[in-house]
Write an enzyme that holds these catalytic residues in place. Structure first.
Site, PDB file in Angstrom:
ATOM      1  N   HIS A  28       0.810  -1.224   0.000  1.00 30.48           N
ATOM      2  CA  HIS A  28       0.000   0.000   0.000  1.00 30.48           C
ATOM      3  C   HIS A  28       0.846   1.278   0.000  1.00 30.48           C
ATOM      4  CE1 HIS A  28       0.901   1.052   4.188  1.00 30.48           C
ATOM      5  NE2 HIS A  28       1.039  -0.257   4.325  1.00 30.48           N
ATOM      6  N   HIS A  30      11.964  -0.373 -13.246  1.00 30.24           N
ATOM      7  CA  HIS A  30      11.749  -1.818 -13.433  1.00 30.24           C
ATOM      8  C   HIS A  30      11.908  -2.510 -12.087  1.00 30.24           C
ATOM      9  CE1 HIS A  30      13.144  -5.783 -15.567  1.00 30.24           C
ATOM     10  NE2 HIS A  30      12.088  -5.967 -14.810  1.00 30.24           N
TER      11      HIS A  30
END
Ligand code: JB2
Length: 207
Positions: A136, A145
């Site tokens: 979260h 990446h």
């Protein structure tokens, strides 16, 4: 007839992304690789050379996806694609779990088994690779990446252009700067500044 998606790149990353796009119900008509690229990419014909980006746009193609693992090259080719007036689509596996409160940019790849949890943000051109978890309130920057099996706890930020190698773990609330390279399996327990390479458990800056 409706034109399909044009994928830029024809290597390993493109294979995965073509199959993600198909799993979403999209057709991929062409890949565009470099001059020495293969002829087909998981069954998609490959054109050689970036002049085809403009040619296909002129012939009516509107949607593109840049499937190149290198963060810098992905960013550069995405700029070319956008200059030509394409819309950058996302390639998101139906087997990824994306929170309804997550915010996603465009040109993003999210592979099978990846999770993006509540109120996280994933900026344009990021890759959340196979089985990586972003918990979260994370903030994943542009052209980042996150390699397979990385695990980011809550409230982690990753700056633009950074690469987290396979299996990295990041404890809550940590900030990883822009253009950072984190070696495979690193464990981040303190902030990492911009532009460095860090490795190990716990992760230490080596250059
Ligand atoms: O300037 C270019 C260019 N340079 C390389 N223009 C275009 N249109 N294509 C370019 N390419 C193409 O990128 C090559 O022709 C080739 O098709 C592709 C690079 O393929 P490769 O398999 O070497 O890398 P990748 O970017 O597809 O995959 C890497 O990143 C993934 C995330 C690999 O490290 C994978 O193992 C990894 N999973």
């Amino acid at each position: 007839m409706q034109k399909g998606v044009v994928v830029i790149g024809a290597g390993g990353h493109a294979k995965v992304c073509v199959e993600l796009l198909r799993a979403m119900g999209a057709e991929v008509d062409y890949c565009i690789g470099g001059d020495s690229s293969v002829r087909t990419c998981v069954g998609v014909p490959v054109l050689h050379g970036d002049e085809h980006i403009g040619r296909l746009r002129e012939s009516g193609y509107q949607s593109a996806f840049v499937a190149i693992g290198s963060n810098r090259l992905r960013e550069k080719l995405a700029a070319t694609v956008v200059e030509h007036g394409y819309c950058l689509v996302n390639a998101i596996s139906p087997l990824a779990v994306i929170s309804p409160s997550a915010r996603l940019g465009s040109g993003i790849a999210i592979m099978a088994g990846a999770i993006v949890n509540a109120e996280s943000t994933v900026a344009d051109l990021a890759i959340i690779n196979t089985g990586a978890t972003v918990d979260h309130d994370c903030n994943i920057g542009r052209a980042v990446h996150i390699a397979p099996q990385c695990g980011l706890a809550g409230n982690v930020s990753v700056g633009d252009g950074s690469f987290l190698g396979i299996g990295c773990k990041v404890i809550p609330e940590q900030s990883i700067g822009a253009n950072v390279v984190l070696g495979a399996g690193s464990v981040v327990i303190s902030p990492i500044p911009d532009g460095v390479t860090a490795v190990g458990v716990p992760a230490r800056v080596i250059r």
